[in-house]
Design an enzyme around this catalytic site. Sequence first.
Site, mmCIF file in Angstrom:
data_model
loop_
_atom_site.group_PDB
_atom_site.id
_atom_site.type_symbol
_atom_site.label_atom_id
_atom_site.label_comp_id
_atom_site.label_asym_id
_atom_site.label_seq_id
_atom_site.Cartn_x
_atom_site.Cartn_y
_atom_site.Cartn_z
ATOM 1 N N ASP A 28 30.656 45.343 27.839
ATOM 2 C CA ASP A 28 32.096 46.303 27.231
ATOM 3 C C ASP A 28 32.293 46.016 25.870
ATOM 4 O O ASP A 28 33.477 46.154 25.421
ATOM 5 C CB ASP A 28 33.215 45.640 28.288
ATOM 6 C CG ASP A 28 33.111 46.143 29.808
ATOM 7 O OD1 ASP A 28 31.938 46.986 29.871
ATOM 8 O OD2 ASP A 28 33.573 45.439 30.294
ATOM 9 N N HIS B 214 33.700 52.792 31.211
ATOM 10 C CA HIS B 214 34.562 51.458 31.484
ATOM 11 C C HIS B 214 35.950 52.076 31.729
ATOM 12 O O HIS B 214 36.307 52.879 30.927
ATOM 13 C CB HIS B 214 34.595 50.360 30.356
ATOM 14 C CG HIS B 214 35.285 49.093 31.090
ATOM 15 N ND1 HIS B 214 34.695 48.381 31.870
ATOM 16 C CD2 HIS B 214 36.595 48.938 30.792
ATOM 17 C CE1 HIS B 214 35.616 47.398 32.012
ATOM 18 N NE2 HIS B 214 36.663 47.750 31.535
ATOM 19 N N LEU C 5 26.544 47.216 37.914
ATOM 20 C CA LEU C 5 27.491 45.812 37.825
ATOM 21 C C LEU C 5 26.635 44.703 37.123
ATOM 22 O O LEU C 5 27.050 43.678 37.042
ATOM 23 C CB LEU C 5 27.921 45.492 39.068
ATOM 24 C CG LEU C 5 28.803 46.439 39.725
ATOM 25 C CD1 LEU C 5 29.355 46.066 41.017
ATOM 26 C CD2 LEU C 5 29.962 46.932 38.887
ATOM 27 N N GLY D 201 28.448 56.369 43.696
ATOM 28 C CA GLY D 201 28.031 57.161 42.823
ATOM 29 C C GLY D 201 28.685 58.585 42.289
ATOM 30 O O GLY D 201 28.118 59.658 42.156
ATOM 31 N N SER D 202 30.005 58.514 42.451
ATOM 32 C CA SER D 202 30.802 59.688 42.153
ATOM 33 C C SER D 202 30.372 59.898 40.501
ATOM 34 O O SER D 202 30.361 61.328 40.279
ATOM 35 C CB SER D 202 32.299 59.397 42.510
ATOM 36 O OG SER D 202 32.617 58.549 41.528
ATOM 37 N N ASN D 203 30.291 59.332 39.791
ATOM 38 C CA ASN D 203 29.989 59.467 38.151
ATOM 39 C C ASN D 203 28.514 60.037 38.320
ATOM 40 O O ASN D 203 28.417 61.050 37.488
ATOM 41 C CB ASN D 203 30.462 58.270 37.474
ATOM 42 C CG ASN D 203 31.748 58.353 36.766
ATOM 43 O OD1 ASN D 203 32.118 59.347 36.323
ATOM 44 N ND2 ASN D 203 32.272 57.041 36.691
#
Length: 192
Positions: free
Chosen positions: A148, A107, A88, A15-17
């Site tokens: 994507d 992405h 994911l 969860g860094s973003n």
Amino acid sequence: MKARYRLAIFASGGGSNASCIINYFKSHNRIEIVLVVSNNSSAGVLTMAKSNHISTKVITRSALNDQDSTLSLLATHDVDFIILAGFLLLMPPYLVAKYTSKIINIHPSLLPKYGGKGMYGHFVHEAVKNAGDKESGCTIHLVNEHFDEGEILKQVSCEILPSDTPTQIGESVLKLEHAHYAPTIEEYIMSW
């Protein structure tokens, strides 16, 4: 235009973003993070969300595909937009239809290069390295029924040196993600 927009973050990992997004909107007067959803019960993002007093929910793939329970969860939290931050699983068609143009993803490549099923994290950076590309970056885009392929909102690139490893490429791209994802989300949502 709503007075306040409520966001759910879907994430599968550390969860860094998500952390950057939560911190960015912590004191925002129009946008708030109200829910973090993960398909991984041991995901670090859940602990981080709880420490920020944000509701969390763990869902399985089959639960995500259960239209009634998922829409009920989102309705309970009055969610306006869904933000994918390393989630994911493919968004099911009913969710894309209900939240048309309201699901945003990031992405770690310059789409359409290196997108699609199975292309995430180090797999993307290895493909970039193996192709000998001179640049990489991140793409922030709307989500449709395919991995994507949604409308691109923003792309940011960085130079790749011939000596860069896939790990180094990944670190450079992640810095771009952390710097640009939350402001792009804000700009897009505030344009509604």
